[in-house]
Design an enzyme around this catalytic site. Structure first.
Site, PDB file in Angstrom:
ATOM      1  CE1 TYR A   1     -44.251  19.527 -12.452  1.00  0.00           C
ATOM      2  CE2 TYR A   1     -44.487  18.656 -10.230  1.00  0.00           C
ATOM      3  CZ  TYR A   1     -44.050  19.646 -11.093  1.00  0.00           C
ATOM      4  OH  TYR A   1     -43.392  20.751 -10.585  1.00  0.00           O
TER       5      TYR A   1
ATOM      6  CB  SER B   1     -40.150  18.864  -8.150  1.00  0.00           C
ATOM      7  OG  SER B   1     -41.227  18.679  -7.247  1.00  0.00           O
TER       8      SER B   1
HETATM    9  P1  NAI Z   1     -44.413  29.565 -12.872  1.00  0.00           P
HETATM   10  O1  NAI Z   1     -45.549  29.060 -13.665  1.00  0.00           O
HETATM   11  O2  NAI Z   1     -44.612  30.707 -11.931  1.00  0.00           O
HETATM   12  O3  NAI Z   1     -43.189  29.931 -13.838  1.00  0.00           O
HETATM   13  C1  NAI Z   1     -42.779  29.063 -14.845  1.00  0.00           C
HETATM   14  C2  NAI Z   1     -42.347  29.870 -16.048  1.00  0.00           C
HETATM   15  O4  NAI Z   1     -41.909  28.948 -17.063  1.00  0.00           O
HETATM   16  C3  NAI Z   1     -43.481  30.700 -16.668  1.00  0.00           C
HETATM   17  O5  NAI Z   1     -43.073  32.042 -16.826  1.00  0.00           O
HETATM   18  C4  NAI Z   1     -43.730  30.034 -18.009  1.00  0.00           C
HETATM   19  O6  NAI Z   1     -44.124  30.931 -19.031  1.00  0.00           O
HETATM   20  C5  NAI Z   1     -42.369  29.420 -18.306  1.00  0.00           C
HETATM   21  N1  NAI Z   1     -42.459  28.325 -19.265  1.00  0.00           N
HETATM   22  C6  NAI Z   1     -43.362  27.310 -19.301  1.00  0.00           C
HETATM   23  N2  NAI Z   1     -43.146  26.521 -20.354  1.00  0.00           N
HETATM   24  C7  NAI Z   1     -42.058  27.038 -20.993  1.00  0.00           C
HETATM   25  C8  NAI Z   1     -41.341  26.677 -22.169  1.00  0.00           C
HETATM   26  N3  NAI Z   1     -41.712  25.621 -22.908  1.00  0.00           N
HETATM   27  N4  NAI Z   1     -40.278  27.420 -22.528  1.00  0.00           N
HETATM   28  C9  NAI Z   1     -39.902  28.507 -21.806  1.00  0.00           C
HETATM   29  N5  NAI Z   1     -40.559  28.912 -20.689  1.00  0.00           N
HETATM   30  C10 NAI Z   1     -41.622  28.185 -20.308  1.00  0.00           C
HETATM   31  O7  NAI Z   1     -43.842  28.293 -12.099  1.00  0.00           O
HETATM   32  P2  NAI Z   1     -42.857  28.074 -10.849  1.00  0.00           P
HETATM   33  O8  NAI Z   1     -43.665  27.502  -9.756  1.00  0.00           O
HETATM   34  O9  NAI Z   1     -42.017  29.250 -10.620  1.00  0.00           O
HETATM   35  O10 NAI Z   1     -42.003  26.870 -11.443  1.00  0.00           O
HETATM   36  C11 NAI Z   1     -40.642  26.979 -11.810  1.00  0.00           C
HETATM   37  C12 NAI Z   1     -40.050  25.591 -11.737  1.00  0.00           C
HETATM   38  O11 NAI Z   1     -40.156  25.109 -10.388  1.00  0.00           O
HETATM   39  C13 NAI Z   1     -40.758  24.545 -12.617  1.00  0.00           C
HETATM   40  O12 NAI Z   1     -39.787  23.699 -13.215  1.00  0.00           O
HETATM   41  C14 NAI Z   1     -41.597  23.777 -11.614  1.00  0.00           C
HETATM   42  O13 NAI Z   1     -41.879  22.472 -12.048  1.00  0.00           O
HETATM   43  C15 NAI Z   1     -40.690  23.804 -10.400  1.00  0.00           C
HETATM   44  N6  NAI Z   1     -41.341  23.551  -9.133  1.00  0.00           N
HETATM   45  C16 NAI Z   1     -42.364  24.343  -8.677  1.00  0.00           C
HETATM   46  C17 NAI Z   1     -42.970  24.056  -7.475  1.00  0.00           C
HETATM   47  C18 NAI Z   1     -44.100  24.868  -6.924  1.00  0.00           C
HETATM   48  O14 NAI Z   1     -44.725  24.432  -5.929  1.00  0.00           O
HETATM   49  N7  NAI Z   1     -44.415  26.022  -7.491  1.00  0.00           N
HETATM   50  C19 NAI Z   1     -42.546  22.914  -6.641  1.00  0.00           C
HETATM   51  C20 NAI Z   1     -41.444  22.171  -7.201  1.00  0.00           C
HETATM   52  C21 NAI Z   1     -40.877  22.487  -8.399  1.00  0.00           C
END
Ligand code: NAI
Length: 257
Positions: free
Chosen positions: A158, A145
């Site tokens: 975080y 991130s």
């Molecule tokens: P999202 O919530 O849409 O998708 C994340 C997925 O990870 C979900 O399907 C969830 O079920 C899964 N997940 C959560 N805990 C888990 C576990 N213990 N084991 C397996 N799967 C698990 O989130 P998004 O936004 O697509 O995030 C993806 C990555 O991007 C994360 O690492 C997040 O921190 C990072 N990120 C997101 C940003 C944003 O603004 N959305 C900005 C910077 C980084």
């Protein structure tokens, strides 16, 4: 149909592949010819992503895995290699948000964020990299991130998890370069996904925060999941064959300020 990168014959695991950035990456890898393993805690949502990919002619399976637990990630890698015979790319993408101050964060919340966002990468690397080493090479891509590069107000735990993700990426890049394994991370800014909405909902005025976050980006808007997925595919691809140990901001210019 085909995406701009070619992953024909390669096997790719994406954790957190059921939603947001991970889902977009799975679809793009599928469009690029990869054998794709959509992995997530939410197996039904992961299966739905795999179905979309198979319906457009790609090759995808869904495997339930919780990145917080060693045996679960070990089993994910093992099942993948049993099914496809190799492992070329591992995308350690699963993550959760926590918008809480130091004083409001409990020990359980600290553990949950660090176990998911940092230890989850450790388990992915620990079980995927030995396969790649034996195979003669591979690519490991982490979704970190921009808050792993610069801090943000009111989310110290975080930020700590993502700062750890960036340095874990760089340290692993050094250790595994001699095995022809590249390790990089993307550092997304603010991406319009369910996680972001969850983050906003933890704050007093979600709508106002969303508007403020959008205008705070030099490009004046939130990123899409697809824009982040493009950066993940680039780092995993042969187009990045001399790129390792990089933390690539995909943040609309935010960290250039
Ligand atoms: P999202 O919530 O849409 O998708 C994340 C997925 O990870 C979900 O399907 C969830 O079920 C899964 N997940 C959560 N805990 C888990 C576990 N213990 N084991 C397996 N799967 C698990 O989130 P998004 O936004 O697509 O995030 C993806 C990555 O991007 C994360 O690492 C997040 O921190 C990072 N990120 C997101 C940003 C944003 O603004 N959305 C900005 C910077 C980084």
């Amino acid at each position: 149909m085909a995406d701009r990168f070619d992953f024909a014959g390669r096997t790719v695991i994406v954790t957190g592949g059921a939603s947001g950035i991970g889902r977009a990456a799975c679809v793009k890898f599928g469009q690029s010819g990869a054998n794709i393993v959509v992995s997530d805690l939410k197996i039904q949502d992961a299966q739905a992503v795999a179905t979309v990919i198979n319906e457009f002619g790609g090759t995808a399976i869904a495997i339930e895995s919780d990145v917080r637990h060693a045996d679960s990630v070990e089993n994910l890698v093992k099942q993948t290699v049993e099914r496809f015979g190799r492992l070329d790319v591992f995308v350690a993408n699963a993550g959760i948000a926590l918008a809480k101050s130091l004083e409001d964060t409990s020990s359980a919340e600290f553990d949950r964020v660090l176990d998911t966002n940092l230890k989850g990468i450790f388990w992915g690397a620990k079980f995927a990299l030995p396969y790649m080493k034996a195979q003669g090479g591979g690519a490991f891509v982490v979704t970190a991130s921009k808050v792993g590069l610069v801090a943000q107000l009111d989310s110290p735990i975080y930020c700590a998890s993502k700062g750890g993700a960036v340095l874990l990426t760089k340290a692993l890049a050094l250790d595994y370069a001699k095995y022809n394994i590249r390790v990089n991370c993307v550092c997304p800014g603010i991406v319009d996904t369910p996680l972001l909405e969850d983050f906003f909902q933890q704050l007093p005025d979600p709508a106002a925060t969303r508007a403020a976050f959008s205008t705070a980006q030099p490009l004046g808007r939130l990123a899409t999941s697809e824009e982040c997925a493009d950066a993940i595919l680039y780092l995993a691809s042969d187009a990045a064959s001399f790129v390792t140990g990089v933390a690539l901001p995909v943040d609309g210019g935010f960290t250039a300020q």
